[in-house]
Scaffold this active site. Structure first.
Site, mmCIF file in Angstrom:
data_model
loop_
_atom_site.group_PDB
_atom_site.id
_atom_site.type_symbol
_atom_site.label_atom_id
_atom_site.label_comp_id
_atom_site.label_asym_id
_atom_site.label_seq_id
_atom_site.Cartn_x
_atom_site.Cartn_y
_atom_site.Cartn_z
ATOM 1 N N HIS A 150 26.010 0.152 15.174
ATOM 2 C CA HIS A 150 26.084 0.141 13.708
ATOM 3 C C HIS A 150 27.389 0.818 13.309
ATOM 4 O O HIS A 150 27.547 2.031 13.452
ATOM 5 C CB HIS A 150 24.884 0.876 13.112
ATOM 6 C CG HIS A 150 24.678 0.613 11.645
ATOM 7 N ND1 HIS A 150 25.458 1.176 10.667
ATOM 8 C CD2 HIS A 150 23.772 -0.167 10.998
ATOM 9 C CE1 HIS A 150 25.044 0.775 9.481
ATOM 10 N NE2 HIS A 150 24.023 -0.050 9.654
ATOM 11 N N CYS B 280 0.872 -1.170 0.000
ATOM 12 C CA CYS B 280 0.000 0.000 0.000
ATOM 13 C C CYS B 280 0.911 1.223 0.000
ATOM 14 O O CYS B 280 2.048 1.142 -0.455
ATOM 15 C CB CYS B 280 -0.959 -0.019 1.188
ATOM 16 S SG CYS B 280 -0.146 -0.166 2.797
#
Length: 613
Positions: free
Chosen positions: A529, A26
């Site tokens: 990270h 969507c």
């Protein structure tokens, strides 16, 4: 965002390509129908850079945001040619309501772009006529009106395609079967009154109809499987479609069509009766509960009603009005947070999410702001309730199936109700002001939440990397800088080693070794990270010294990385440290500028539970 890598990681964590039986998208979400839902690693998906969140109801929905189309295309490429392994699926039978909801969403959700595009075109033409730019008596106006009306007029054919795709049968034959109901010559015969094999055919205009087409294609799917099984391969290419058409079209004209038509009329009639009896109350309550429905994806269950109502009556009275109130309330709440919050990262997230909500896309606001702060949620519900009540009392009608917002206000233009658009704007303003004011009053900075209770329960974190510490908002990655994944800091490393900042357990190590997740002994979840976009190195220049499930002590080496070669490869080595759980911790920076692994760089003093579990 690296769409290819995001798609790859998502696919791996939903159980692999063989576990995907159906995929669609969507405006903000990838929507998976899976063979075995138990294979989904929801926590790993949440930690993928570029993913806003995940919900699991009848479908597994991965929230991406504005880049959903690009990620969808990459997932499609990975799924190309893959055979679904249904034999190895979960033996647990899915709930019947989940099966039905998945089927309904898979059929109706893909229709929205075409219907919305045509509907907005028609409403813009009406606007041009109202302001005197294009007279409705001209041939140009009439031709463009026919163009805008085409998606709804040929709705049976569009439904035939989506139903056939869901049932995995020949979509061209399915369209041919349903198309037989729309042939002008046959339509004229039916209108005049005719029979088939001596049996009368009910006078039904199948244009704009949904349910007759669905029943037709479902029947065709059984016929296709049956004739494929019994026919010799040498004649199968023409025999199967010929026999299927020969049976399913007459069956639809005589039986299935009238059943579907009657059901469709009854369905629309029930909704109209609900509105006639409860009116503005129904709109107000629906608007107030839409935050929960959108988060769980249950708002998609309203699509069949919206499309059926538009096809049957040309208008829709409840859902779009409620959705307008909710969308604008989300925007008002976000702008209030932008003013009241002292957190630069949250301010940035709120202002961008607020703008998105103004244009009808609420997922960034919901997942980035609303569900993380109870007081914001209460303000949104209040604004939605008041705005929904206003729109309901004014009986605002919608004429297009699209997410209501500033850019799509033309969906409320009516030739018969000249004040309808003005009433929609009034409801929009009321929703925004009510939500904005409520959050201004209710807002309480998360950093102070629960501080008294946890003052003596401080958790210290040493620097996991040695180097220059910078604010998370300065990181050259929008996902981390906006604190969408959580609060934290960043360090520009001077040494290629990642250390444990506290005692805890390793929960996750990426295959490329550029990222690692751990949980402290106190239950705090941290994501490390190393570098920006270093996933593209494929693990090169990284060496892991720990494994998943391993206990670690503050100061232990977790990962070593070749800082020089990472820079030479053209990558930014800035290392990000994010507190992913719990949300809304009281986060105090202790040290700045140059840090070593022995230095305490931040303290967590208090935390506030999520607004929605």
């Amino acid at each position: 965002m690296d769409e290819k890598n995001v798609a790859k990681e998502i696919l791996e964590n939903v159980g692999g390509a063989n576990n995907v039986s159906h995929l669609e998208h969507c405006s903000t979400r990838l929507r998976f129908t899976l063979v075995d839902d138990s294979k989904v690693d929801a926590e790993a998906i949440k930690k993928i850079s570029g993913v806003l969140g995940i919900t699991q109801t009848a479908q597994t929905q991965v929230i991406i945001g504005g880049a959903v189309v690009e990620v969808y295309r990459e997932v499609e490429k990975l799924l190309s040619g893959i055979q679904v392994d249904t034999e190895k699926g979960s033996k647990k039978r899915p709930k019947w309501q989940d099966v039905i909801l998945d089927f309904v969403i898979s059929i109706f959700q893909p229709l929205i772009p075409a219907i919305a595009g045509g509907g907005i075109l028609k409403s813009l033409l009406m606007l041009l006529n109202l302001i005197g730019v294009l007279d409705k008596t001209t041939s140009t106006y009439q031709i463009l009106t026919f163009v805008g009306d085409a998606p709804l007029y040929f709705l049976p054919l569009l439904v035939a395609i989506t139903t056939a795709n869901k049932l995995k049968v020949n979509s061209l034959v399915a369209v041919s079967a349903v198309g037989g109901l729309l042939i002008p010559g046959l339509t004229a015969l039916i209108t005049e009154g005719t029979t088939l094999a001596g049996l009368p055919i009910q006078n039904i205009n199948y244009a704009y109809q949904v349910f007759p087409a669905i029943l037709c294609v479902i029947s065709y799917s059984f016929l296709e499987k049956f004739f494929t099984k019994i026919s010799p391969k040498v004649i199968r290419s023409f025999f199967v479609p010929m026999m299927s058409l020969l049976i399913v079209v007459p069956l639809t004209l005589l039986v299935l069509g009238p059943i579907g038509f009657t059901f469709g009329q009854g369905f629309a009639s029930v909704i109209m009766t609900v509105f006639a009896r409860f009116g503005w109350i129904a709109v107000a309550l629906l608007a107030a509960f839409l935050p929960f429905m959108v988060v769980t994806g249950m708002h998609k269950a309203m699509i069949p009603y919206v499309i059926t109502s538009l096809g049957e009556t040309g208008k829709e009275l409840i859902y779009n009005a409620a959705s307008l109130a909710h969308n604008i309330a989300e925007a008002g709440a976000c702008f209030a947070v932008t003013i009241r919050s002292k957190d630069k990262g949250l301010k940035a997230t709120a202002v961008s999410a607020g703008i998105s909500a103004l244009f009808g896309i609420t997922e960034p606001a919901l997942y980035g702001v609303t569900i993380l702060h109870k007081r914001v949620l209460y303000g949104v519900m209040f604004g939605s309730l008041i705005g929904g009540a206003t729109l309901g009392l004014l009986s605002v009608e919608a004429y297009v199936a699209v997410g209501p917002g500033i850019a799509s206000l033309s969906m409320f233009i009516s030739e018969t109700l000249p004040n309808n658009l003005m009433y929609a704007v009034i409801g929009l303003v009321v929703s925004f002001v009510a939500s904005f004011a409520a959050v201004l009053v209710l807002w309480k900075e998360p950093a102070t939440a629960g501080a008294q209770e946890n003052e003596t329960n401080e958790i210290d974190f040493n620097a996991p990397v040695e180097g220059q510490m910078i604010p998370l908002s300065d990181v050259k990655d929008d996902v981390f800088a906006s604190k969408m994944l959580g609060d934290g800091v960043a360090i520009i490393p001077t040494k290629g080693e990642l250390y444990a900042p506290a005692n805890g357990t390793i929960k996750m190590i990426y295959n490329t070794k550029h990222a690692l997740g751990m949980q402290t002994d106190e239950g705090i979840e941290i994501l490390f990270h190393i570098g920006i976009d270093t996933v593209n190195l494929g693990g090169k220049y990284f060496e892991s010294f720990v494994s998943e499930g391993q206990k670690v002590t503050q100061g232990d080496v977790l990962i070593k990385f070749d800082l020089l070669k990472i820079k030479e490869a053209g990558f930014d080595p800035t290392t990000i440290i994010v507190i992913t759980e719990p949300k809304n911790v009281k986060f105090n920076l202790v040290s700045e500028e140059q840090v070593t692994k022995e230095e305490k760089i931040f303290v967590i003093e208090g935390k506030e539970e999520n607004a929605i579990a």
